[in-house]
Design an enzyme around this catalytic site. Structure first.
Site, short mmCIF file in Angstrom:
data_model
loop_
_atom_site.label_atom_id
_atom_site.label_comp_id
_atom_site.label_asym_id
_atom_site.label_seq_id
_atom_site.Cartn_x
_atom_site.Cartn_y
_atom_site.Cartn_z
N HIS A 65 0.83 -1.22 0.00
CA HIS A 65 0.00 0.00 0.00
C HIS A 65 0.86 1.26 0.00
O HIS A 65 0.42 2.32 0.45
CB HIS A 65 -0.97 0.01 1.19
N CYS A 109 3.98 15.21 -6.66
CA CYS A 109 3.10 16.26 -7.20
C CYS A 109 2.16 15.65 -8.23
O CYS A 109 2.60 14.94 -9.14
CB CYS A 109 3.93 17.37 -7.85
N CYS A 137 3.25 22.05 -4.93
CA CYS A 137 4.54 22.04 -5.62
C CYS A 137 4.80 23.44 -6.21
O CYS A 137 3.87 24.24 -6.33
CB CYS A 137 4.43 20.99 -6.74
N THR A 183 -4.12 -8.11 10.70
CA THR A 183 -4.90 -7.54 9.59
C THR A 183 -6.28 -8.18 9.56
O THR A 183 -6.41 -9.39 9.77
CB THR A 183 -4.19 -7.72 8.22
N ASN A 190 -4.31 -12.57 15.22
CA ASN A 190 -5.14 -11.36 15.14
C ASN A 190 -6.11 -11.37 16.32
O ASN A 190 -6.60 -12.43 16.70
CB ASN A 190 -5.93 -11.37 13.81
P1 OAD Z 1 -7.62 -3.22 10.07
O1 OAD Z 1 -7.83 -2.13 11.05
O2 OAD Z 1 -8.69 -3.50 9.09
O3 OAD Z 1 -7.31 -4.58 10.84
C1 OAD Z 1 -6.39 -4.63 11.89
C2 OAD Z 1 -6.62 -5.90 12.66
O4 OAD Z 1 -5.61 -5.99 13.64
C3 OAD Z 1 -7.96 -5.94 13.40
O5 OAD Z 1 -8.68 -7.09 13.01
C4 OAD Z 1 -7.58 -6.00 14.89
O6 OAD Z 1 -8.38 -6.91 15.62
C5 OAD Z 1 -6.15 -6.50 14.84
N1 OAD Z 1 -5.28 -6.02 15.92
C6 OAD Z 1 -5.12 -4.75 16.37
N2 OAD Z 1 -4.18 -4.69 17.32
C7 OAD Z 1 -3.73 -5.96 17.50
C8 OAD Z 1 -2.76 -6.56 18.35
N3 OAD Z 1 -2.02 -5.86 19.21
N4 OAD Z 1 -2.58 -7.92 18.26
C9 OAD Z 1 -3.31 -8.65 17.39
N5 OAD Z 1 -4.23 -8.14 16.56
C10 OAD Z 1 -4.44 -6.82 16.60
O7 OAD Z 1 -6.22 -2.90 9.34
P2 OAD Z 1 -5.64 -3.55 7.99
O8 OAD Z 1 -6.12 -4.93 7.82
O9 OAD Z 1 -4.18 -3.29 8.01
O10 OAD Z 1 -5.20 1.14 3.64
O11 OAD Z 1 -6.33 -2.61 6.91
C11 OAD Z 1 -6.04 -2.79 5.54
C12 OAD Z 1 -5.99 -1.47 4.83
O12 OAD Z 1 -7.19 -0.74 5.09
C13 OAD Z 1 -4.87 -0.54 5.32
O13 OAD Z 1 -3.64 -0.80 4.69
C14 OAD Z 1 -5.38 0.83 5.02
C15 OAD Z 1 -6.86 0.65 5.31
O14 OAD Z 1 -7.70 1.42 4.52
C16 OAD Z 1 -4.35 2.15 3.32
O15 OAD Z 1 -3.66 2.71 4.13
C17 OAD Z 1 -4.31 2.52 1.91
#
Ligand code: OAD
Length: 242
Positions: free
Chosen positions: A117, A125, A149, A189, A213
Protein backbone atom coordinates in the site's frame (compact mmCIF):
# COMPACT_ATOMS: atom_id res chain seq x y z
CA UNK A 1 -7.60 -24.78 14.91
CA UNK A 2 -6.84 -22.81 18.11
CA UNK A 3 -3.99 -24.32 20.15
CA UNK A 4 -2.45 -23.95 23.57
CA UNK A 5 1.30 -23.20 23.82
CA UNK A 6 0.96 -21.38 20.53
CA UNK A 7 4.27 -19.53 20.81
CA UNK A 8 6.13 -22.84 21.25
CA UNK A 9 4.41 -24.39 18.24
CA UNK A 10 5.08 -21.29 16.15
CA UNK A 11 8.74 -21.20 17.24
CA UNK A 12 9.12 -24.81 16.09
CA UNK A 13 7.55 -24.11 12.71
CA UNK A 14 9.70 -21.01 12.20
CA UNK A 15 12.87 -23.00 12.95
CA UNK A 16 11.84 -25.70 10.46
CA UNK A 17 10.79 -23.31 7.67
CA UNK A 18 13.09 -22.48 4.77
CA UNK A 19 11.11 -19.55 3.40
CA UNK A 20 8.70 -17.47 5.49
CA UNK A 21 6.42 -14.63 4.42
CA UNK A 22 4.80 -12.38 7.03
CA UNK A 23 1.80 -10.43 5.74
CA UNK A 24 1.23 -7.62 8.21
CA UNK A 25 -1.47 -5.03 8.78
CA UNK A 26 -2.23 -2.14 11.08
CA UNK A 27 -2.56 -4.48 14.09
CA UNK A 28 1.22 -4.93 14.21
CA UNK A 29 1.69 -1.21 14.86
CA UNK A 30 -0.96 -0.76 17.58
CA UNK A 31 1.73 -1.90 20.04
CA UNK A 32 3.69 1.18 18.92
CA UNK A 33 0.72 3.41 19.79
CA UNK A 34 -0.63 3.83 16.23
CA UNK A 35 -4.36 3.00 15.96
CA UNK A 36 -5.52 0.43 13.42
CA UNK A 37 -8.40 1.17 11.03
CA UNK A 38 -11.38 -1.05 11.79
CA UNK A 39 -11.23 -1.83 15.52
CA UNK A 40 -13.69 -0.06 17.84
CA UNK A 41 -11.11 2.68 18.49
CA UNK A 42 -9.60 2.52 15.00
CA UNK A 43 -9.05 5.39 12.56
CA UNK A 44 -12.32 4.70 10.71
CA UNK A 45 -14.36 4.78 13.94
CA UNK A 46 -14.17 8.57 13.55
CA UNK A 47 -16.70 9.44 10.84
CA UNK A 48 -14.49 12.29 9.60
CA UNK A 49 -11.80 9.77 8.64
CA UNK A 50 -13.75 7.32 6.49
CA UNK A 51 -12.62 8.90 3.21
CA UNK A 52 -9.08 9.92 4.08
CA UNK A 53 -7.51 7.33 1.77
CA UNK A 54 -10.03 7.70 -1.07
CA UNK A 55 -8.57 8.97 -4.36
CA UNK A 56 -11.78 10.63 -5.62
CA UNK A 57 -12.20 12.42 -2.29
CA UNK A 58 -8.55 13.55 -2.45
CA UNK A 59 -9.03 14.99 -5.93
CA UNK A 60 -12.25 16.72 -4.83
CA UNK A 61 -10.77 18.13 -1.65
CA UNK A 62 -7.20 17.25 -0.56
CA UNK A 63 -7.76 18.98 2.80
CA UNK A 64 -9.80 15.91 3.86
CA UNK A 65 -6.54 13.94 3.85
CA UNK A 66 -4.30 16.72 5.13
CA UNK A 67 -6.55 17.48 8.14
CA UNK A 68 -6.01 13.86 9.13
CA UNK A 69 -2.29 13.85 8.23
CA UNK A 70 -1.65 16.87 10.43
CA UNK A 71 -1.87 14.61 13.50
CA UNK A 72 -1.14 11.26 11.88
CA UNK A 73 2.24 12.12 10.32
CA UNK A 74 3.95 13.36 13.51
CA UNK A 75 2.44 10.46 15.46
CA UNK A 76 3.88 7.91 13.00
CA UNK A 77 7.24 9.70 12.81
CA UNK A 78 7.68 9.84 16.60
CA UNK A 79 6.53 6.28 17.45
CA UNK A 80 8.97 3.36 17.28
CA UNK A 81 8.93 -0.25 16.05
CA UNK A 82 7.74 -2.66 18.77
CA UNK A 83 8.59 -6.19 19.89
CA UNK A 84 6.63 -7.75 17.02
CA UNK A 85 8.49 -5.75 14.34
CA UNK A 86 11.77 -6.68 16.02
CA UNK A 87 10.85 -10.37 16.33
CA UNK A 88 10.14 -10.56 12.58
CA UNK A 89 13.40 -8.78 11.79
CA UNK A 90 15.24 -11.43 13.83
CA UNK A 91 13.97 -14.24 11.56
CA UNK A 92 16.58 -14.42 8.80
CA UNK A 93 14.48 -16.33 6.25
CA UNK A 94 11.49 -13.97 6.58
CA UNK A 95 10.20 -11.71 3.82
CA UNK A 96 7.80 -9.03 5.08
CA UNK A 97 4.83 -7.95 2.99
CA UNK A 98 3.09 -5.08 4.71
CA UNK A 99 -0.08 -3.11 4.10
CA UNK A 100 1.19 -0.49 6.53
CA UNK A 101 2.38 2.89 5.36
CA UNK A 102 4.64 3.44 8.37
CA UNK A 103 8.25 2.31 8.03
CA UNK A 104 8.59 0.33 11.26
CA UNK A 105 9.56 -2.98 9.61
CA UNK A 106 12.40 -1.25 7.78
CA UNK A 107 13.43 0.62 10.94
CA UNK A 108 13.43 -2.69 12.86
CA UNK A 109 15.78 -4.15 10.23
CA UNK A 110 13.57 -6.52 8.19
CA UNK A 111 14.81 -7.13 4.65
CA UNK A 112 13.18 -7.43 2.20
CA UNK A 113 10.02 -5.46 3.01
CA UNK A 114 7.42 -5.11 0.25
CA UNK A 115 4.99 -2.26 0.82
CA UNK A 116 1.85 -3.17 -1.09
CA UNK A 117 0.00 0.00 0.00
CA UNK A 118 2.96 2.30 -0.63
CA UNK A 119 4.44 4.59 2.00
CA UNK A 120 4.03 8.05 3.50
CA UNK A 121 7.76 8.82 3.40
CA UNK A 122 7.63 10.34 -0.08
CA UNK A 123 5.00 12.50 -1.77
CA UNK A 124 4.47 13.17 -5.47
CA UNK A 125 3.10 16.26 -7.20
CA UNK A 126 -0.13 15.31 -8.94
CA UNK A 127 0.63 17.71 -11.82
CA UNK A 128 4.34 17.46 -12.72
CA UNK A 129 5.31 14.21 -10.96
CA UNK A 130 8.04 15.78 -8.79
CA UNK A 131 8.83 13.57 -5.79
CA UNK A 132 9.77 15.02 -2.42
CA UNK A 133 10.41 13.79 1.13
CA UNK A 134 7.06 14.19 2.91
CA UNK A 135 8.87 15.50 5.98
CA UNK A 136 9.80 18.61 3.97
CA UNK A 137 6.08 19.36 3.73
CA UNK A 138 5.46 19.05 7.49
CA UNK A 139 5.71 22.81 8.24
CA UNK A 140 2.95 23.54 5.70
CA UNK A 141 0.75 20.62 6.80
CA UNK A 142 1.21 21.62 10.47
CA UNK A 143 -0.27 25.02 9.60
CA UNK A 144 -3.40 23.27 8.29
CA UNK A 145 -2.52 24.03 4.64
CA UNK A 146 -2.54 21.73 1.63
CA UNK A 147 1.05 21.41 0.32
CA UNK A 148 1.62 22.56 -3.27
CA UNK A 149 4.54 22.04 -5.62
CA UNK A 150 6.36 25.00 -7.26
CA UNK A 151 4.36 24.14 -10.42
CA UNK A 152 1.10 24.72 -8.51
CA UNK A 153 0.09 21.03 -8.33
CA UNK A 154 -0.99 19.33 -5.10
CA UNK A 155 1.33 16.87 -3.36
CA UNK A 156 -0.12 13.46 -2.57
CA UNK A 157 1.71 10.94 -0.36
CA UNK A 158 2.93 7.77 -2.08
CA UNK A 159 0.30 5.84 -0.11
CA UNK A 160 -1.95 3.67 -2.28
CA UNK A 161 -5.39 5.24 -1.96
CA UNK A 162 -8.63 3.38 -2.67
CA UNK A 163 -9.09 3.76 -6.45
CA UNK A 164 -5.36 3.39 -7.24
CA UNK A 165 -3.30 0.47 -8.53
CA UNK A 166 -0.94 -1.20 -6.07
CA UNK A 167 2.80 -0.54 -6.62
CA UNK A 168 3.70 -3.01 -9.36
CA UNK A 169 7.15 -4.13 -8.16
CA UNK A 170 6.06 -4.68 -4.54
CA UNK A 171 2.97 -6.57 -5.63
CA UNK A 172 4.82 -8.84 -8.08
CA UNK A 173 7.56 -9.62 -5.56
CA UNK A 174 4.96 -10.29 -2.85
CA UNK A 175 3.16 -12.81 -5.05
CA UNK A 176 6.48 -14.47 -5.92
CA UNK A 177 7.57 -14.68 -2.27
CA UNK A 178 4.17 -16.02 -1.25
CA UNK A 179 4.23 -18.71 -3.93
CA UNK A 180 7.64 -19.93 -2.65
CA UNK A 181 6.84 -19.83 1.09
CA UNK A 182 6.58 -22.90 3.27
CA UNK A 183 5.28 -20.85 6.21
CA UNK A 184 2.96 -17.83 5.95
CA UNK A 185 2.31 -15.62 8.97
CA UNK A 186 -0.68 -13.26 8.79
CA UNK A 187 -0.33 -10.70 11.55
CA UNK A 188 -2.70 -7.94 12.63
CA UNK A 189 -4.90 -7.54 9.59
CA UNK A 190 -8.65 -7.87 9.20
CA UNK A 191 -8.02 -9.31 5.70
CA UNK A 192 -10.89 -7.36 4.17
CA UNK A 193 -9.02 -5.05 1.78
CA UNK A 194 -8.28 -6.67 -1.57
CA UNK A 195 -6.14 -7.44 -3.44
CA UNK A 196 -3.71 -7.48 -0.45
CA UNK A 197 -6.03 -9.80 1.48
CA UNK A 198 -5.87 -12.31 -1.36
CA UNK A 199 -2.06 -12.70 -1.14
CA UNK A 200 -2.15 -15.79 1.15
CA UNK A 201 -4.10 -17.48 -1.65
CA UNK A 202 -0.81 -17.65 -3.63
CA UNK A 203 0.86 -19.87 -1.00
CA UNK A 204 1.77 -23.46 -1.99
CA UNK A 205 -0.86 -26.06 -1.04
CA UNK A 206 1.54 -27.79 1.36
CA UNK A 207 2.69 -24.65 3.19
CA UNK A 208 1.51 -23.76 6.70
CA UNK A 209 -0.70 -20.73 7.37
CA UNK A 210 -0.63 -19.05 10.79
CA UNK A 211 -2.96 -16.18 11.69
CA UNK A 212 -2.42 -13.97 14.74
CA UNK A 213 -5.14 -11.36 15.14
CA UNK A 214 -7.30 -10.12 17.99
CA UNK A 215 -10.47 -10.72 15.98
CA UNK A 216 -11.49 -13.54 13.61
CA UNK A 217 -10.55 -13.15 9.94
CA UNK A 218 -12.06 -14.65 6.77
CA UNK A 219 -9.04 -17.00 6.43
CA UNK A 220 -9.13 -18.49 9.95
CA UNK A 221 -10.89 -21.60 8.63
CA UNK A 222 -7.95 -22.33 6.25
CA UNK A 223 -5.14 -21.83 8.80
CA UNK A 224 -3.13 -24.55 10.56
CA UNK A 225 -2.78 -22.26 13.60
CA UNK A 226 -5.02 -19.36 14.65
CA UNK A 227 -4.22 -17.18 17.65
CA UNK A 228 -6.73 -14.56 18.75
CA UNK A 229 -4.45 -12.65 21.07
CA UNK A 230 -2.06 -9.71 21.28
CA UNK A 231 0.54 -10.36 18.60
CA UNK A 232 3.27 -8.44 20.44
CA UNK A 233 2.87 -10.83 23.40
CA UNK A 234 3.04 -13.87 21.12
CA UNK A 235 5.95 -12.65 18.99
CA UNK A 236 7.92 -11.60 22.06
CA UNK A 237 7.69 -15.15 23.43
CA UNK A 238 9.12 -16.82 20.31
CA UNK A 239 12.28 -18.82 20.88
CA UNK A 240 13.96 -19.09 17.53
CA UNK A 241 17.63 -18.47 18.39
CA UNK A 242 18.87 -22.03 18.81
P1 OAD B 1 -7.62 -3.22 10.07
O1 OAD B 1 -7.83 -2.13 11.05
O2 OAD B 1 -8.69 -3.50 9.09
O3 OAD B 1 -7.31 -4.58 10.84
C1 OAD B 1 -6.39 -4.63 11.89
C2 OAD B 1 -6.62 -5.90 12.66
O4 OAD B 1 -5.61 -5.99 13.64
C3 OAD B 1 -7.96 -5.94 13.40
O5 OAD B 1 -8.68 -7.09 13.01
C4 OAD B 1 -7.58 -6.00 14.89
O6 OAD B 1 -8.38 -6.91 15.62
C5 OAD B 1 -6.15 -6.50 14.84
N1 OAD B 1 -5.28 -6.02 15.92
C6 OAD B 1 -5.12 -4.75 16.37
N2 OAD B 1 -4.18 -4.69 17.32
C7 OAD B 1 -3.73 -5.96 17.50
C8 OAD B 1 -2.76 -6.56 18.35
N3 OAD B 1 -2.02 -5.86 19.21
N4 OAD B 1 -2.58 -7.92 18.26
C9 OAD B 1 -3.31 -8.65 17.39
N5 OAD B 1 -4.23 -8.14 16.56
C10 OAD B 1 -4.44 -6.82 16.60
O7 OAD B 1 -6.22 -2.90 9.34
P2 OAD B 1 -5.64 -3.55 7.99
O8 OAD B 1 -6.12 -4.93 7.82
O9 OAD B 1 -4.18 -3.29 8.01
O10 OAD B 1 -5.20 1.14 3.64
O11 OAD B 1 -6.33 -2.61 6.91
C11 OAD B 1 -6.04 -2.79 5.54
C12 OAD B 1 -5.99 -1.47 4.83
O12 OAD B 1 -7.19 -0.74 5.09
C13 OAD B 1 -4.87 -0.54 5.32
O13 OAD B 1 -3.64 -0.80 4.69
C14 OAD B 1 -5.38 0.83 5.02
C15 OAD B 1 -6.86 0.65 5.31
O14 OAD B 1 -7.70 1.42 4.52
C16 OAD B 1 -4.35 2.15 3.32
O15 OAD B 1 -3.66 2.71 4.13
C17 OAD B 1 -4.31 2.52 1.91
Amino acid sequence: MVMKNSSEKLSEWIKEAKSIVALTGAGISTGSGIPDFRSASGIYSNEQNVNVFDLDAFHRDPSIFYNFAREFYPQVRDAQPNAAHRALAAIPQCTVVTQNVDDYHQRAGSDPVYTVHGNHIHSTCQSCGREILTEELFPIIREGEVPHCVCGGVYKPNITFFGEMLPEYDWTESVRAMSEADLVLVLGTSLVVHPAASLPGYRPWNSKLVIINQEPTPLDCEAQLVIHDDLCDIMERLTIDS
